[in-house]
Design a protein around this motif. Structure first.
Motif, PDB file in Angstrom:
ATOM      1  N   SER A 187      68.857  47.474  64.905  1.00 22.82           N
ATOM      2  CA  SER A 187      69.117  47.389  63.473  1.00 22.82           C
ATOM      3  C   SER A 187      70.417  46.666  63.095  1.00 22.82           C
ATOM      4  N   HIS A 188      71.143  46.146  64.091  1.00 21.85           N
ATOM      5  CA  HIS A 188      72.402  45.454  63.794  1.00 21.85           C
ATOM      6  C   HIS A 188      72.519  44.176  64.614  1.00 21.85           C
ATOM      7  N   GLU A 189      72.941  43.099  63.964  1.00 17.29           N
ATOM      8  CA  GLU A 189      73.122  41.828  64.661  1.00 17.29           C
ATOM      9  C   GLU A 189      74.199  41.932  65.732  1.00 17.29           C
ATOM     10  N   THR A 190      75.308  42.599  65.385  1.00 15.46           N
ATOM     11  CA  THR A 190      76.413  42.787  66.318  1.00 15.46           C
ATOM     12  C   THR A 190      76.801  44.253  66.295  1.00 15.46           C
ATOM     13  N   GLN A 192      66.767  40.324  71.929  1.00 16.91           N
ATOM     14  CA  GLN A 192      66.524  40.271  70.481  1.00 16.91           C
ATOM     15  C   GLN A 192      67.445  39.283  69.764  1.00 16.91           C
ATOM     16  N   GLY A 193      68.237  38.545  70.532  1.00 17.15           N
ATOM     17  CA  GLY A 193      69.173  37.607  69.935  1.00 17.15           C
ATOM     18  C   GLY A 193      70.328  38.297  69.228  1.00 17.15           C
ATOM     19  N   ARG A 194      70.663  39.485  69.682  1.00 18.42           N
ATOM     20  CA  ARG A 194      71.735  40.266  69.078  1.00 18.42           C
ATOM     21  C   ARG A 194      72.888  40.405  70.071  1.00 18.42           C
ATOM     22  N   THR A 195      73.980  41.021  69.631  1.00 17.61           N
ATOM     23  CA  THR A 195      75.163  41.158  70.471  1.00 17.61           C
ATOM     24  C   THR A 195      75.587  42.619  70.544  1.00 17.61           C
ATOM     25  N   VAL A 196      75.890  43.075  71.749  1.00 17.50           N
ATOM     26  CA  VAL A 196      76.512  44.382  71.965  1.00 17.50           C
ATOM     27  C   VAL A 196      77.834  44.128  72.664  1.00 17.50           C
ATOM     28  N   ARG A 197      78.908  44.661  72.065  1.00 21.60           N
ATOM     29  CA  ARG A 197      80.238  44.550  72.665  1.00 21.60           C
ATOM     30  C   ARG A 197      80.745  45.945  72.991  1.00 21.60           C
ATOM     31  N   MET A 202      79.924  40.223  60.840  1.00 24.20           N
ATOM     32  CA  MET A 202      80.591  41.510  60.817  1.00 24.20           C
ATOM     33  C   MET A 202      79.867  42.453  61.783  1.00 24.20           C
ATOM     34  N   SER A 203      80.640  43.203  62.532  1.00 23.23           N
ATOM     35  CA  SER A 203      80.043  44.097  63.520  1.00 23.23           C
ATOM     36  C   SER A 203      79.938  45.514  62.969  1.00 23.23           C
ATOM     37  N   THR A 204      79.058  46.274  63.579  1.00 23.95           N
ATOM     38  CA  THR A 204      78.865  47.671  63.239  1.00 23.95           C
ATOM     39  C   THR A 204      79.324  48.514  64.415  1.00 23.95           C
ATOM     40  N   PRO A 205      80.165  49.521  64.164  1.00 22.97           N
ATOM     41  CA  PRO A 205      80.622  50.364  65.281  1.00 22.97           C
ATOM     42  C   PRO A 205      79.665  51.521  65.571  1.00 22.97           C
ATOM     43  N   LEU A 206      79.548  51.850  66.841  1.00 25.15           N
ATOM     44  CA  LEU A 206      78.836  53.045  67.289  1.00 25.15           C
ATOM     45  C   LEU A 206      79.743  53.728  68.287  1.00 25.15           C
ATOM     46  N   ARG A 207      80.214  54.898  67.940  1.00 25.74           N
ATOM     47  CA  ARG A 207      81.160  55.628  68.799  1.00 25.74           C
ATOM     48  C   ARG A 207      80.395  56.645  69.634  1.00 25.74           C
ATOM     49  N   ILE A 208      80.591  56.585  70.935  1.00 25.50           N
ATOM     50  CA  ILE A 208      79.991  57.561  71.838  1.00 25.50           C
ATOM     51  C   ILE A 208      81.079  58.542  72.231  1.00 25.50           C
ATOM     52  N   GLU A 209      80.797  59.824  72.039  1.00 29.53           N
ATOM     53  CA  GLU A 209      81.780  60.865  72.331  1.00 29.53           C
ATOM     54  C   GLU A 209      81.264  61.800  73.416  1.00 29.53           C
ATOM     55  N   GLY A 210      82.177  62.315  74.214  1.00 28.79           N
ATOM     56  CA  GLY A 210      81.815  63.297  75.246  1.00 28.79           C
ATOM     57  C   GLY A 210      81.269  62.627  76.488  1.00 28.79           C
ATOM     58  N   GLU A 211      80.158  63.138  76.955  1.00 31.05           N
ATOM     59  CA  GLU A 211      79.552  62.642  78.187  1.00 31.05           C
ATOM     60  C   GLU A 211      78.682  61.416  77.941  1.00 31.05           C
ATOM     61  N   LEU A 212      78.803  60.462  78.820  1.00 36.01           N
ATOM     62  CA  LEU A 212      77.872  59.329  78.901  1.00 36.01           C
ATOM     63  C   LEU A 212      77.358  59.391  80.331  1.00 36.01           C
ATOM     64  N   LEU A 248      73.947  48.777  80.406  1.00 39.06           N
ATOM     65  CA  LEU A 248      73.240  47.568  80.845  1.00 39.06           C
ATOM     66  C   LEU A 248      71.953  47.370  80.043  1.00 39.06           C
ATOM     67  N   LEU A 249      71.231  48.458  79.815  1.00 35.76           N
ATOM     68  CA  LEU A 249      69.996  48.394  79.030  1.00 35.76           C
ATOM     69  C   LEU A 249      70.286  47.905  77.614  1.00 35.76           C
ATOM     70  N   ALA A 250      71.337  48.428  77.010  1.00 40.22           N
ATOM     71  CA  ALA A 250      71.693  48.012  75.649  1.00 40.22           C
ATOM     72  C   ALA A 250      72.037  46.529  75.602  1.00 40.22           C
ATOM     73  N   LYS A 251      72.795  46.059  76.580  1.00 40.35           N
ATOM     74  CA  LYS A 251      73.139  44.633  76.645  1.00 40.35           C
ATOM     75  C   LYS A 251      71.884  43.769  76.793  1.00 40.35           C
ATOM     76  N   ARG A 252      70.979  44.188  77.685  1.00 45.82           N
ATOM     77  CA  ARG A 252      69.737  43.416  77.892  1.00 45.82           C
ATOM     78  C   ARG A 252      68.856  43.430  76.652  1.00 45.82           C
ATOM     79  N   ALA A 253      68.725  44.590  76.014  1.00 49.31           N
ATOM     80  CA  ALA A 253      67.897  44.699  74.807  1.00 49.31           C
ATOM     81  C   ALA A 253      68.464  43.809  73.704  1.00 49.31           C
ATOM     82  N   ALA A 254      69.777  43.820  73.554  1.00 47.97           N
ATOM     83  CA  ALA A 254      70.401  42.979  72.530  1.00 47.97           C
ATOM     84  C   ALA A 254      70.145  41.500  72.815  1.00 47.97           C
ATOM     85  N   ALA A 255      70.340  41.091  74.050  1.00 44.83           N
ATOM     86  CA  ALA A 255      70.119  39.683  74.414  1.00 44.83           C
ATOM     87  C   ALA A 255      68.676  39.265  74.156  1.00 44.83           C
TER      88      ALA A 255
END
Length: 95
Positions: free
Chosen positions: A29-32, A61-66, A1-11, A52-59
């Motif tokens: 703190s989340h597997e996916t 740690q053996g985790r997934t960012v979608r 099961m995945s956990t959502p993180l919503r980014i609002e406004g400026e990135l 890109l940093l989030a994707k690399r950090a997840a990889a």
């Protein structure tokens, strides 16, 4: 099961430091983690670097960012920089 993180406004460079801590904590703190980009109103290369940093950090740690719900500004930058396929996520438009 995945956990959502919503980014609002400026990135963008103006929020990169703030969002970096939030994003990396969520990755740790989340597997996916589904990063919902549907409410991103402005997006620049600092935002690209942060994702890109989030994707690399997840990889590392053996985790997934979608990336999901890509807003028009996100799609525009991905297309401009030819990065759509680099992230490995299908472009998912918000409903």
């Amino acid at each position: 099961m995945s956990t959502p993180l919503r980014i609002e406004g400026e990135l963008t460079i103006y929020r990169a430091a703030e969002l970096k801590d939030t994003l990396l904590a969520a990755v740790a703190s989340h597997e996916t983690l589904d990063v919902d980009l549907s409410a991103v109103a402005e997006f620049d290369t600092a935002g690209v670097q942060l994702l890109l940093l989030a994707k690399r950090a997840a990889a590392a740690q053996g985790r997934t960012v979608r990336l999901v719900g890509h807003s028009t500004p996100v799609i525009d930058v991905f297309e401009l920089l030819d990065l759509s396929h680099h992230f490995g996520d299908p472009i998912v438009l918000p409903a």
